[in-house]
Design a protein around this motif. Structure first.
Motif, short mmCIF file in Angstrom:
data_model
loop_
_atom_site.label_atom_id
_atom_site.label_comp_id
_atom_site.label_asym_id
_atom_site.label_seq_id
_atom_site.Cartn_x
_atom_site.Cartn_y
_atom_site.Cartn_z
N PRO A 15 -36.11 110.51 69.94
CA PRO A 15 -35.20 109.36 69.85
C PRO A 15 -34.88 108.73 71.20
CG PRO A 15 -34.06 111.40 69.27
CD PRO A 15 -35.51 111.73 69.43
N ARG A 18 -37.73 106.42 71.99
CA ARG A 18 -37.65 105.21 71.15
C ARG A 18 -36.60 104.26 71.70
NH1 ARG A 18 -38.09 109.08 66.93
NH2 ARG A 18 -35.89 108.79 66.41
N TYR A 19 -35.48 104.81 72.16
CA TYR A 19 -34.42 103.99 72.74
C TYR A 19 -34.91 103.30 74.02
CZ TYR A 19 -29.84 102.59 74.48
OH TYR A 19 -28.77 101.86 74.95
N GLU A 22 -36.96 100.37 73.13
CA GLU A 22 -36.12 99.24 72.73
C GLU A 22 -35.58 98.51 73.96
OE1 GLU A 22 -33.10 100.68 70.08
OE2 GLU A 22 -34.58 101.39 68.63
N VAL A 38 -29.66 104.54 79.50
CA VAL A 38 -29.92 105.72 78.67
C VAL A 38 -28.80 106.74 78.86
CG1 VAL A 38 -31.48 107.68 78.30
CG2 VAL A 38 -32.41 105.37 78.57
N HIS A 41 -25.97 106.05 76.74
CA HIS A 41 -26.30 106.30 75.33
C HIS A 41 -26.28 107.80 74.99
CE1 HIS A 41 -28.26 105.61 71.48
NE2 HIS A 41 -29.19 106.48 71.80
N THR A 42 -26.73 108.62 75.93
CA THR A 42 -26.81 110.06 75.69
C THR A 42 -26.66 110.81 77.01
OG1 THR A 42 -28.14 111.80 74.66
CG2 THR A 42 -29.34 110.14 75.89
#
Length: 135
Positions: A15, A18-19, A22, A38, A41-42
């Motif tokens: 994932p 994939r991010y 994007e 990123v 995001h995480t």
């Protein structure tokens, strides 16, 4: 480098990758921007993001170019196209035959036109006799 479907879909299995795709799909991004976005995001370290970028590069999904000391990442259209071709083969297994069948239809039509052009035309007498019968 030709992107293989195996490497592409292995890379897409994560994932975070994939991010990242994007992010770079919206346009070329500096590595620092990718890392910072990123990380928002995480929870991941800078070397972790760099490793994900390397996997995406190796799979042929992103390209990188150096500008001075910066690296700019962008979506690689060849890798995306390879994934689309593979997926199209699953969704429409007869798609590979579409173009040859179009060419065949063109040749059949060309042959019909040629036969019509080569066919003897009815003589003037036959035409006038036929017109008289149908009047």
């Amino acid at each position: 480098m030709t992107a293989s479907p195996e490497k592409i879909f292995e890379a897409l299995g994560d994932p975070v990758r994939r991010y990242i795709l994007e992010l770079v799909a919206s346009g070329e991004q500096p590595a620092g921007t990718v890392v910072a976005t990123v990380q928002q995001h995480t929870r991941i370290s800078q070397p972790g993001v760099s490793q994900h970028l390397k996997v995406l590069r190796d799979a042929g999904l992103v390209s990188a170019r150096a500008v001075g000391t910066r690296r700019l990442y962008a979506l690689d259209p060849e890798g995306v196209a390879a994934a689309q071709v593979w997926l199209t083969g699953l969704a429409d297994p007869l798609a590979q035959f579409a173009q040859p069948l179009d060419a065949l239809a063109t040749e059949v039509a060309r042959g019909r036109r040629t036969r019509r052009a080569d066919a003897p035309s009815p003589s003037a007498e036959e035409s006038s006799g036929r017109d008289a019968r149908h009047a």
